[in-house]
Scaffold this motif. Structure first.
Motif: not given
Ligand code: GRF
Length: 203
Positions: A11-13, A173
């Motif tokens: 979930g970093t996005n 992102e």
């Molecule tokens: C990462 O590989 C990102 O590039 C893709 O989904 C994966 C996990 O993203 N969008 P997140 O850290 O869970 O948002």
């Protein structure tokens, strides 16, 4: 406008969207975070931000259409204006995608239309590309193929591994997703029959 975010992992996005919302830069509010897997970091990030969470576990459904129906019901309980796929790792059925046409976004870790699918960073390194990046796009029936909205680019360095490249792409992102979501929430970004438009101009 109300946003529901779908996650499958760290979930970093999602965190980037939460941070933008807390600075009043998202233009909308995150109503709920839904995961297809229990116990993932995205759920913790939502809980820490006081955002409602739900799990629709794909293991509990005999087949894809049943999972999608349960997911759609859970999402629609919040009546969102926008559904955001953020590290969501399920392929969605055509009927599900059609239900959210024009109000569902995804982010993919490549400069689409190059490298749809998985393991994009490894494939870029193997191809010897000097540039890589990420793409926000509207979700349509074409996997990783919907009309592009915004891209972020990074150089590929000779010393790069898939991990160092992934990290650099994630940085883009986390910049472009809040921007694209904000455009949508402001009513500036639309999906038309001919593709995505920003302020009435084709992207
Ligand atoms: C990462 O590989 C990102 O590039 C893709 O989904 C994966 C996990 O993203 N969008 P997140 O850290 O869970 O948002």
């Amino acid at each position: 406008p109300g946003i529901v975010v779908l996650v499958s992992g760290g979930g970093t996005n999602l965190q980037a969207l939460i941070d933008a919302a807390s600075k009043g830069q998202l233009g909308g509010s995150i109503l709920a975070v839904i995961s297809n897997k229990p116990g993932v970091g995205g759920l913790d990030r939502a809980a820490r931000a006081g955002i409602e969470t739900a799990v629709v576990n794909h293991r509990n459904y005999p087949e894809r259409a049943a999972f999608d129906a349960a997911l759609r019901e859970t999402i629609d309980a919040y009546a969102p204006d926008l559904v955001v796929l953020a590290g969501f790792m399920r392929i969605l059925t055509d009927s599900f995608v059609r239900h959210y046409r024009g109000r569902m976004l995804n982010i993919h870790p490549s400069l689409l239309p190059a490298y749809p699918g998985l393991h994009t960073h490894t494939r870029v390194l193997e191809a010897g590309d000097e540039e890589h990046g990420a793409t926000v796009h509207f979700v349509t029936e074409e996997l990783d193929g919907g009309p592009p909205v915004l891209q972020g680019r990074v150089p590929v360095l000779p010393t790069d591994t898939a991990e160092t490249l992934a990290e650099r792409v994630l940085g883009q992102e986390h910049r472009i997703y809040p921007q694209a979501v904000s455009w949508f929430c402001q009513g500036r970004l639309r999906l038309t029959a001919s593709g995505a438009e920003l302020d009435g101009t084709p992207l």
